[in-house]
Design an enzyme around this catalytic site. Structure first.
Site, PDB file in Angstrom:
ATOM      1  N   GLU A  50     -48.264 -91.177  11.684  1.00  0.00           N
ATOM      2  CA  GLU A  50     -49.237 -92.020  10.960  1.00  0.00           C
ATOM      3  C   GLU A  50     -50.611 -91.998  11.617  1.00  0.00           C
ATOM      4  OE1 GLU A  50     -46.357 -95.301  11.113  1.00  0.00           O
ATOM      5  OE2 GLU A  50     -46.785 -95.602   8.992  1.00  0.00           O
ATOM      6  N   GLU A  56     -38.455 -93.942  10.227  1.00  0.00           N
ATOM      7  CA  GLU A  56     -38.304 -95.410  10.285  1.00  0.00           C
ATOM      8  C   GLU A  56     -37.045 -95.928   9.609  1.00  0.00           C
ATOM      9  OE1 GLU A  56     -41.124 -93.858   9.714  1.00  0.00           O
ATOM     10  OE2 GLU A  56     -42.724 -94.763  10.897  1.00  0.00           O
ATOM     11  N   ALA A 105     -43.785 -95.671  17.342  1.00  0.00           N
ATOM     12  CA  ALA A 105     -43.987 -96.992  17.941  1.00  0.00           C
ATOM     13  C   ALA A 105     -42.931 -97.159  19.026  1.00  0.00           C
ATOM     14  CB  ALA A 105     -43.837 -98.055  16.878  1.00  0.00           C
ATOM     15  N   GLY A 148     -44.953 -93.846  13.888  1.00  0.00           N
ATOM     16  CA  GLY A 148     -46.347 -94.252  14.115  1.00  0.00           C
ATOM     17  C   GLY A 148     -47.212 -93.114  14.631  1.00  0.00           C
TER      18      GLY A 148
HETATM   19  N1  DAK Z   1     -40.193 -95.724  21.911  1.00  0.00           N
HETATM   20  C1  DAK Z   1     -39.898 -95.988  23.216  1.00  0.00           C
HETATM   21  N2  DAK Z   1     -39.469 -95.047  24.086  1.00  0.00           N
HETATM   22  C2  DAK Z   1     -39.326 -93.797  23.637  1.00  0.00           C
HETATM   23  C3  DAK Z   1     -39.633 -93.456  22.273  1.00  0.00           C
HETATM   24  C4  DAK Z   1     -40.080 -94.479  21.390  1.00  0.00           C
HETATM   25  N3  DAK Z   1     -40.438 -94.233  20.138  1.00  0.00           N
HETATM   26  N4  DAK Z   1     -39.361 -92.130  22.123  1.00  0.00           N
HETATM   27  C5  DAK Z   1     -38.950 -91.687  23.316  1.00  0.00           C
HETATM   28  N5  DAK Z   1     -38.918 -92.680  24.232  1.00  0.00           N
HETATM   29  C6  DAK Z   1     -38.538 -92.608  25.629  1.00  0.00           C
HETATM   30  C7  DAK Z   1     -37.016 -92.436  25.772  1.00  0.00           C
HETATM   31  O1  DAK Z   1     -36.365 -93.681  25.691  1.00  0.00           O
HETATM   32  C8  DAK Z   1     -36.929 -91.822  27.150  1.00  0.00           C
HETATM   33  O2  DAK Z   1     -37.110 -92.835  28.120  1.00  0.00           O
HETATM   34  P1  DAK Z   1     -36.167 -92.903  29.450  1.00  0.00           P
HETATM   35  O3  DAK Z   1     -34.770 -92.997  28.956  1.00  0.00           O
HETATM   36  O4  DAK Z   1     -36.463 -91.619  30.181  1.00  0.00           O
HETATM   37  O5  DAK Z   1     -36.651 -94.135  30.166  1.00  0.00           O
HETATM   38  C9  DAK Z   1     -38.131 -90.914  27.225  1.00  0.00           C
HETATM   39  O6  DAK Z   1     -39.042 -91.413  26.228  1.00  0.00           O
HETATM   40  C10 DAK Z   1     -37.812 -89.464  26.900  1.00  0.00           C
HETATM   41  O7  DAK Z   1     -37.172 -89.430  25.657  1.00  0.00           O
HETATM   42  P2  DAK Z   1     -35.730 -88.731  25.436  1.00  0.00           P
HETATM   43  O8  DAK Z   1     -34.943 -88.702  26.716  1.00  0.00           O
HETATM   44  O9  DAK Z   1     -35.083 -89.378  24.250  1.00  0.00           O
HETATM   45  O10 DAK Z   1     -36.168 -87.244  25.091  1.00  0.00           O
HETATM   46  P3  DAK Z   1     -35.412 -86.201  24.162  1.00  0.00           P
HETATM   47  O11 DAK Z   1     -36.107 -84.903  24.336  1.00  0.00           O
HETATM   48  O12 DAK Z   1     -33.941 -86.240  24.400  1.00  0.00           O
HETATM   49  O13 DAK Z   1     -35.662 -86.721  22.665  1.00  0.00           O
HETATM   50  C11 DAK Z   1     -36.946 -87.594  20.837  1.00  0.00           C
HETATM   51  C12 DAK Z   1     -36.966 -86.773  22.164  1.00  0.00           C
HETATM   52  C13 DAK Z   1     -38.422 -87.750  20.380  1.00  0.00           C
HETATM   53  C14 DAK Z   1     -36.189 -86.802  19.751  1.00  0.00           C
HETATM   54  C15 DAK Z   1     -36.288 -88.945  21.068  1.00  0.00           C
HETATM   55  O14 DAK Z   1     -36.892 -89.540  22.224  1.00  0.00           O
HETATM   56  C16 DAK Z   1     -36.424 -89.892  19.922  1.00  0.00           C
HETATM   57  O15 DAK Z   1     -35.715 -89.741  18.892  1.00  0.00           O
HETATM   58  N6  DAK Z   1     -37.315 -90.871  20.043  1.00  0.00           N
HETATM   59  C17 DAK Z   1     -37.530 -91.872  19.054  1.00  0.00           C
HETATM   60  C18 DAK Z   1     -38.301 -91.290  17.889  1.00  0.00           C
HETATM   61  C19 DAK Z   1     -38.494 -92.298  16.776  1.00  0.00           C
HETATM   62  O16 DAK Z   1     -37.538 -92.736  16.131  1.00  0.00           O
HETATM   63  N7  DAK Z   1     -39.735 -92.638  16.555  1.00  0.00           N
HETATM   64  C20 DAK Z   1     -40.120 -93.430  15.442  1.00  0.00           C
HETATM   65  C21 DAK Z   1     -40.149 -94.821  15.880  1.00  0.00           C
HETATM   66  S1  DAK Z   1     -40.341 -95.879  14.482  1.00  0.00           S
HETATM   67  C22 DAK Z   1     -44.631-101.502  12.421  1.00  0.00           C
HETATM   68  C23 DAK Z   1     -45.546-100.504  12.330  1.00  0.00           C
HETATM   69  C24 DAK Z   1     -45.184 -99.241  12.634  1.00  0.00           C
HETATM   70  C25 DAK Z   1     -43.925 -98.921  13.021  1.00  0.00           C
HETATM   71  C26 DAK Z   1     -43.010 -99.914  13.102  1.00  0.00           C
HETATM   72  C27 DAK Z   1     -43.355-101.197  12.805  1.00  0.00           C
HETATM   73  N8  DAK Z   1     -45.014-102.811  12.111  1.00  0.00           N
HETATM   74  C28 DAK Z   1     -45.156-103.115  10.713  1.00  0.00           C
HETATM   75  C29 DAK Z   1     -44.596-103.855  12.978  1.00  0.00           C
HETATM   76  C30 DAK Z   1     -43.584 -97.599  13.377  1.00  0.00           C
HETATM   77  C31 DAK Z   1     -42.305 -97.301  13.666  1.00  0.00           C
HETATM   78  C32 DAK Z   1     -41.963 -96.088  14.356  1.00  0.00           C
HETATM   79  O17 DAK Z   1     -42.782 -95.362  14.826  1.00  0.00           O
END
Ligand code: DAK
Length: 264
Positions: A117, A137, A69, A114
């Site tokens: 998922e 998460e 997400a 997400g």
């Molecule tokens: N959201 C927004 N932007 C993201 C992103 C994300 N999940 N993942 C990556 N980006 C963006 C980065 O900010 C970066 O943007 P700029 O700085 O260039 O503007 C660009 O994509 C490239 O990413 P990185 O520079 O970080 O690239 P790396 O190769 O260094 O790292 C990475 C890749 C995938 C390891 C890293 O980007 C990362 O850790 N990303 C976050 C992964 C993460 O934690 N994803 C899970 C999110 S939690 C809900 C329902 C569902 C959910 C929540 C609530 N409700 C009940 C309301 C679900 C939650 C999730 O999915």
């Protein structure tokens, strides 16, 4: 099909289509707009389900399927917006299950939170050798919100699902395949998309009615006790005996010829 989508693309190729999330700069992170467009697109596909026999769901580019997400958007959500976001995401995940044909998730690179998922709400998952899965998460003070707490356990078993969700650790494709999350691994994204198309073609040689009924019964049974699930199976097994495809399939076998199915 609506061509006004900004964050997704749908490309029809004969009887199949490829649906891609297309926010490559944000690693295809799921924001409100992506979910809204996915819901609209999948609803249209569901209403016009006779147009297609299979769908491939993937992410644009090479680096990510969906990196979760959108954390930036999520960080500013009120409780009400978070609730609406969760409902929307869950509706999208159910729409994949409700399409009356197979949906294959093709995962290239990151499928986190997400993203993992959404892949799990498809019928099964193909991946490239660079794919990385995870439910991180808890690292953000959240829990999975698009069905991860439910679907991951059912797919890989509760023990392993708990270990992954509690630690939030990422797993590489070998481990994802070993635990049954991924069905098949490919060298490149191109190979994977072509492999998924070949699988859809193989499936499409069978009775489309039987395949869609199997999908429905398996998804429905997933939430039931074994006794109730067997009742659902028996009901649909009986019903399918009234179909053209069943007559054609069994006649073709006895006449030693190839069946020509109509999907009815
Ligand atoms: N959201 C927004 N932007 C993201 C992103 C994300 N999940 N993942 C990556 N980006 C963006 C980065 O900010 C970066 O943007 P700029 O700085 O260039 O503007 C660009 O994509 C490239 O990413 P990185 O520079 O970080 O690239 P790396 O190769 O260094 O790292 C990475 C890749 C995938 C390891 C890293 O980007 C990362 O850790 N990303 C976050 C992964 C993460 O934690 N994803 C899970 C999110 S939690 C809900 C329902 C569902 C959910 C929540 C609530 N409700 C009940 C309301 C679900 C939650 C999730 O999915």
């Amino acid at each position: 099909m609506n061509t006004k989508f900004k964050t997704i693309t749908l490309e029809k190729k004969g009887e199949f289509a490829v649906l891609s999330v297309s926010r490559e700069k944000s690693l295809n992170a799921l924001n409100f707009q992506v979910h809204t467009e996915l819901k609209a697109c999948l609803s249209i596909l569901k209403e016009n389900s006779e147009d297609l026999r299979g769908l491939i769901f993937t992410g644009a580019g090479e680096k990510a399927f969906i990196a979760g997400a959108d954390i930036v958007e999520m960080s500013n959500m009120t409780q009400e917006q978070a609730f609406n976001f969760a409902v929307l995401g869950q509706q999208v995940s159910l729409l994949f299950e409700e399409l009356p044909y197979p949906v294959i998730a093709c995962v290239n690179g990151f499928a986190l939170g997400g993203g993992c998922e959404m892949a799990m709400s498809c019928d099964f998952i193909y991946a490239t050798k660079t794919a990385i899965f995870g439910q991180p998460e808890v690292k953000l003070g959240l829990i999975p919100g698009f069905g991860g707490t439910q679907r991951l356990s059912k797919l890989i078993g509760r023990n392993k699902a708990k270990e992954l969700i509690y630690t939030g650790r990422n797993i590489k494709v070998d481990e994802a395949k070993e635990c049954g999350l991924v069905v098949k691994v490919f060298e490149t994204k191109e190979d994977m998309l072509s492999g998924a198309t070949t699988t859809l073609e193989k499936i499409n040689a069978n009775s489309p009615l039987a395949v869609s009924t199997a999908k429905r019964v398996m998804n429905e049974g997933n939430d039931l006790t074994i006794t109730k699930g067997l009742e659902v199976e028996a009901k649909h097994f009986g019903e399918i005996f009234g179909s053209y495809d069943m007559q054609e399939g069994t006649s073709a076998f006895t006449e030693k010829r190839k069946a020509i199915f109509k999907g009815c």
